[in-house]
Design an enzyme around this catalytic site. Structure first.
Site, PDB file in Angstrom:
ATOM      1  N   SER A 124      -5.638   5.076  -2.362  1.00 22.94           N
ATOM      2  CA  SER A 124      -4.955   3.790  -2.491  1.00 22.94           C
ATOM      3  C   SER A 124      -5.802   2.698  -3.147  1.00 22.94           C
ATOM      4  O   SER A 124      -6.182   2.834  -4.298  1.00 22.94           O
ATOM      5  CB  SER A 124      -4.478   3.371  -1.107  1.00 22.94           C
ATOM      6  N   HIS A 125      -6.139   1.644  -2.375  1.00 21.84           N
ATOM      7  CA  HIS A 125      -6.861   0.510  -2.952  1.00 21.84           C
ATOM      8  C   HIS A 125      -8.374   0.736  -2.979  1.00 21.84           C
ATOM      9  O   HIS A 125      -9.110  -0.112  -3.454  1.00 21.84           O
ATOM     10  CB  HIS A 125      -6.548  -0.751  -2.146  1.00 21.84           C
ATOM     11  N   ASP A 301      -1.871  -1.946  -6.512  1.00 20.78           N
ATOM     12  CA  ASP A 301      -3.096  -1.208  -6.178  1.00 20.78           C
ATOM     13  C   ASP A 301      -3.074   0.160  -6.871  1.00 20.78           C
ATOM     14  O   ASP A 301      -2.160   0.464  -7.638  1.00 20.78           O
ATOM     15  CB  ASP A 301      -3.281  -1.088  -4.659  1.00 20.78           C
ATOM     16  N   ASP A 305       1.667   1.150  -4.337  1.00 22.07           N
ATOM     17  CA  ASP A 305       2.549   0.761  -3.226  1.00 22.07           C
ATOM     18  C   ASP A 305       2.323  -0.697  -2.815  1.00 22.07           C
ATOM     19  O   ASP A 305       3.151  -1.282  -2.129  1.00 22.07           O
ATOM     20  CB  ASP A 305       2.426   1.716  -2.020  1.00 22.07           C
ATOM     21  N   ARG A 306       1.213  -1.295  -3.249  1.00 21.48           N
ATOM     22  CA  ARG A 306       0.980  -2.710  -2.914  1.00 21.48           C
ATOM     23  C   ARG A 306       1.368  -3.622  -4.069  1.00 21.48           C
ATOM     24  O   ARG A 306       1.402  -3.194  -5.220  1.00 21.48           O
ATOM     25  CB  ARG A 306      -0.495  -2.954  -2.624  1.00 21.48           C
ATOM     26  N   GLU A 388       4.035  -6.000   5.148  1.00 20.53           N
ATOM     27  CA  GLU A 388       2.749  -6.179   5.805  1.00 20.53           C
ATOM     28  C   GLU A 388       1.983  -7.273   5.080  1.00 20.53           C
ATOM     29  O   GLU A 388       2.144  -7.469   3.870  1.00 20.53           O
ATOM     30  CB  GLU A 388       1.931  -4.892   5.735  1.00 20.53           C
ATOM     31  N   SER A 390      -0.902  -7.137   4.163  1.00 15.22           N
ATOM     32  CA  SER A 390      -1.871  -6.517   3.267  1.00 15.22           C
ATOM     33  C   SER A 390      -1.242  -6.185   1.910  1.00 15.22           C
ATOM     34  O   SER A 390      -1.529  -5.154   1.333  1.00 15.22           O
ATOM     35  CB  SER A 390      -2.425  -5.253   3.922  1.00 15.22           C
ATOM     36  N   LYS A 401       5.872   1.624   1.191  1.00 18.60           N
ATOM     37  CA  LYS A 401       5.949   0.311   0.553  1.00 18.60           C
ATOM     38  C   LYS A 401       5.972   0.527  -0.958  1.00 18.60           C
ATOM     39  O   LYS A 401       5.560   1.581  -1.434  1.00 18.60           O
ATOM     40  CB  LYS A 401       4.792  -0.578   1.005  1.00 18.60           C
TER      41      LYS A 401
HETATM   42  C1  VG1 Z   1      -4.817  -1.215   5.377  1.00 15.25           C
HETATM   43  C2  VG1 Z   1      -3.837  -2.350   5.629  1.00 15.25           C
HETATM   44  C3  VG1 Z   1      -2.524  -1.802   6.139  1.00 15.25           C
HETATM   45  C4  VG1 Z   1      -1.976  -0.762   5.134  1.00 15.25           C
HETATM   46  C5  VG1 Z   1      -3.014   0.312   4.909  1.00 15.25           C
HETATM   47  C6  VG1 Z   1      -2.603   1.316   3.868  1.00 15.25           C
HETATM   48  O1  VG1 Z   1      -5.079  -0.559   6.578  1.00 15.25           O
HETATM   49  O2  VG1 Z   1      -4.377  -3.279   6.542  1.00 15.25           O
HETATM   50  O3  VG1 Z   1      -1.626  -2.857   6.333  1.00 15.25           O
HETATM   51  O4  VG1 Z   1      -0.797  -0.182   5.623  1.00 15.25           O
HETATM   52  O5  VG1 Z   1      -4.234  -0.290   4.461  1.00 15.25           O
HETATM   53  O6  VG1 Z   1      -2.333   0.703   2.646  1.00 15.25           O
HETATM   54  P1  VG1 Z   1      -6.418  -0.820   7.435  1.00 15.25           P
HETATM   55  O7  VG1 Z   1      -6.354   0.150   8.566  1.00 15.25           O
HETATM   56  O8  VG1 Z   1      -7.563  -0.608   6.497  1.00 15.25           O
HETATM   57  O9  VG1 Z   1      -6.343  -2.246   7.869  1.00 15.25           O
HETATM   58  V1  VG1 Z   1      -2.708   1.545   1.229  1.00 15.25           V
HETATM   59  O10 VG1 Z   1      -1.992   0.712  -0.065  1.00 15.25           O
HETATM   60  O11 VG1 Z   1      -4.362   1.580   1.321  1.00 15.25           O
HETATM   61  O12 VG1 Z   1      -2.034   3.043   1.479  1.00 15.25           O
HETATM   62 CO    CO Z   2      -1.813   1.758  -1.740  1.00 14.02          CO
END
Ligand code: VG1
Ligand code: CO
Length: 584
Positions: A124-125, A301, A305-306, A388, A390, A401
């Site tokens: 992801s990010h 991202d 999804d973000r 969310e 985030s 998302k």
């Molecule tokens: C983070 C965010 C959360 C999101 C998750 C996955 O998790 O806070 O809201 O759903 O990333 O997003 P954490 O446990 O690091 O706070 V993604 O776009 O990284 O799949």
């Molecule tokens: Co993501």
């Protein structure tokens, strides 16, 4: 037709294969160890049981980050050996996370087949590259992330695994070309891999949700201008197809829209810190941009999804974004014309959505962090729009998302607000829409402080300290008043616990909350997506309903609460950090 045999390979468990908030994320060098990925994949097959695997179709794709090509070939061979009938792969390994969800739910194969699940290859990010992160997660037949019951089982299996099945002699499949390759052998007798266009299914779905013709007119309006930054992630593939080819945006409005395995060495995280180029272009940088910034800007991202939504010199907090989308959805987006079934947010997300839900008399849910909790609500028909803090926003069109969907939702709202203004009048801007929303519903000042990659021991102690403190609220309030006497009293403090209203499953320890008498909140959590050390997240929120107080600078308005948060948590003492890594 190539024929293959099944081999049983002996292996030993690896420590630490517990999926986090969204799958297993580790450094590439960890994933590339002998049998590491194989152990996780076999543990997943075993957790799902043969009934969900044998003769079925699986999707395997991701954001195209470093190690994806190797991982796909490994998973194809293991799928063949485990009796999967068909593997579907997005061309060049690419499918955004929401597109995977759409493919599971919508795509029909030539013989009428549908997919029963997916391995999504992404961290992801998190950055990518030989020294950065890789990740894998499994999504179920509803298109959503595996629920905790399944991820717990996968983890349990990784601790006892002794062997995995693979088809060593299956040749690598060329995933750069669209087409089907068939093999014979294995438990099912036959096996095929189909490589297909990464965008078709997703684009068709978006066109069934939004009014593309209306949005096209907004983008064509000379007073409107647009900019999209994919941060070198997979979103670029969809941005080209949707914003340029379908909606007529200029190619020059796309930044970093060619996916790169290492995201150009950057952090593919759409926020004010990491989306530097876009932030600068939108006039939010430290120095002035040349010329007038665009009216609308957005970023995604790595796995798309973000989303981050920006107006000209204006930042929309994700918590406000979901509230504003919910408030306007029925009028602005054809898919919701019949009304919203309900709305939901993650616990640390601001209560802006709650206020809209109350005003519109909508069902409302507060779930733990991570998209997997929204799926049950959607499957049960309880929820249409969710989000969310985030930078995650989405709806029940898929079970993830969806970054591009959020941009189309905002473009739809702008189209609605400007429907009589496309002849050259000044347009209603993103900032106007947000300010109008605050004037109607009040404003939730909101910020998040992240302390990335701190010592894991210190972070644990900090959390334990915050839990201990909760048993004595008079002591807490002494500390609060000592920091700043204008801050309200803490009236309640707990650890968030969630009981799923659909299946009754309980998730404990989902974040430490301090709730103030005036509705302000402080929330503390440890990240579940990092791959090194620990990341402490502090969420700070204050609600203001007095129209003379809704236009302050957000960091300034929240300063007293931030000071309280840092003092209560003894942040510097436990982490050694005087400043956060990222403020959003
Ligand atoms: C983070 C965010 C959360 C999101 C998750 C996955 O998790 O806070 O809201 O759903 O990333 O997003 P954490 O446990 O690091 O706070 V993604 O776009 O990284 O799949
Ligand atoms: Co993501």
């Amino acid at each position: 037709m190539a024929i293959f045999k099944v081999s049983r390979i002996s292996t030993k468990p690896y420590d630490g294969q517990k999926p986090g908030t969204s799958g297993l994320r580790k450094k590439v060098k960890v994933f590339a160890q002998p049998h590491y990925l194989e152990n996780f994949v076999q543990s997943t097959f075993n957790a799902l049981t043969a009934e969900k695997i044998k003769g079925k179709t699986l999707v395997v794709s991701g954001d195209g980050r470093y190690y994806s090509e190797e991982a796909i070939q490994i998973i194809i061979k293991m799928s063949a050996a485990n009796g999967v009938k068909r593997v579907w792969v997005g061309q060049n390994t690419l499918l955004s996370t929401p597109a995977v969800s759409a493919v599971i739910r919508e795509r029909v194969g030539k013989d009428g087949s549908k997919a029963s699940g997916a391995f999504i290859l992404t961290a992801s990010h998190n950055p990518g590259g030989p020294t950065e992160d890789f990740g894998i997660k499994y999504n179920m037949e509803n298109g959503g992330p595996a629920p905790e019951g399944v991820t717990d089982k996968i983890y349990e299996n990784t601790t006892t695994i002794k062997e995995y099945l693979t088809a060593e002699d299956l040749p690598d499949v060329d995933i750069s070309k669209i087409g089907t390759t068939s093999f014979s052998g294995g438990p099912d007798g036959e096996f095929e891999v189909e490589v297909f266009d990464s965008t078709d299914t997703y684009v068709k779905l978006m066109k069934s949700i939004f009014d593309f013709e209306a949005i096209k007119k907004l983008l064509a309006c000379p007073k409107f201008s647009f900019c999209y930054d994919a941060l070198h992630g997979v979103a670029g593939v969809y941005a080209k197809r949707i914003f340029v080819e379908e909606l007529g945006a200029n190619e020059s409005s796309l930044l970093n829209c060619t996916p790169k395995k290492d995201f150009g060495g950057g952090h593919p995280d759409p926020n004010l810190t990491y989306a530097k180029e876009l932030v600068q272009r939108m006039g939010l940088g430290k120095t002035d941009t040349e010329g007038e910034p665009p009216e609308f800007g957005a970023a995604a991202d790595g796995d798309a999804d973000r989303n981050m939504i920006l107006g000209k010199r204006f930042f929309v907090t994700p918590s406000d974004s979901v509230a504003i989308i919910a408030a306007n959805a029925v009028e602005a987006i054809p898919y919701f014309a019949g009304g919203l079934k309900g709305v939901a947010r993650s616990m640390p997300t601001s209560a802006a959505l709650d206020v809209v839900a109350k005003a519109l008399n909508l069902k409302f849910f507060e779930v733990p962090t991570g998209w997997k909790f929204f799926g049950n609500l959607m499957d049960a028909g309880f929820c249409s729009v969710c989000g969310e803090e985030s930078f995650g926003t989405g709806s029940d069109h898929v079970r993830e998302k969806d970054g591009i969907w959020a941009v189309l939702a905002w473009l739809s709202i702008l189209t609605l607000k400007n429907k009589d203004k496309l002849n050259g009048e000044n347009l209603v801007t993103v900032e106007d829409i947000v300010r109008q929303h605050w004037a109607t519903y009040g404003r939730h000042y909101y910020t998040r402080y992240d302390y990335e990659n701190v010592d894991a021991g210190g972070a644990k102690e900090l959390m334990a300290h915050l839990v201990n403190l909760q048993s004595d609220l008079s002591e807490v309030n002494k500390i609060v008043k000592g920091v700043n006497s204008t801050v309200a009293n803490v009236k309640d403090a707990d650890e968030f616990e969630y009981t799923d209203p659909v299946d009754g499953s309980v998730s404990k320890h989902q974040g430490i909350r301090y709730l103030f008498e005036d509705g302000s909140r402080l929330v503390f959590r440890l990240s579940g997506t990092g791959s090194e050390g620990a990341t402490v997240r502090v969420y700070i929120e204050q609600y203001v309903n007095d129209s003379s107080k809704i236009s302050r600078d957000s960091q300034e308005a929240l300063k007293p609460l931030v000071d309280v948060a840092l003092k209560l948590s003894k942040m510097q003492e436990f982490t050694g950090r005087s400043d956060p890594t990222v403020i959003t």
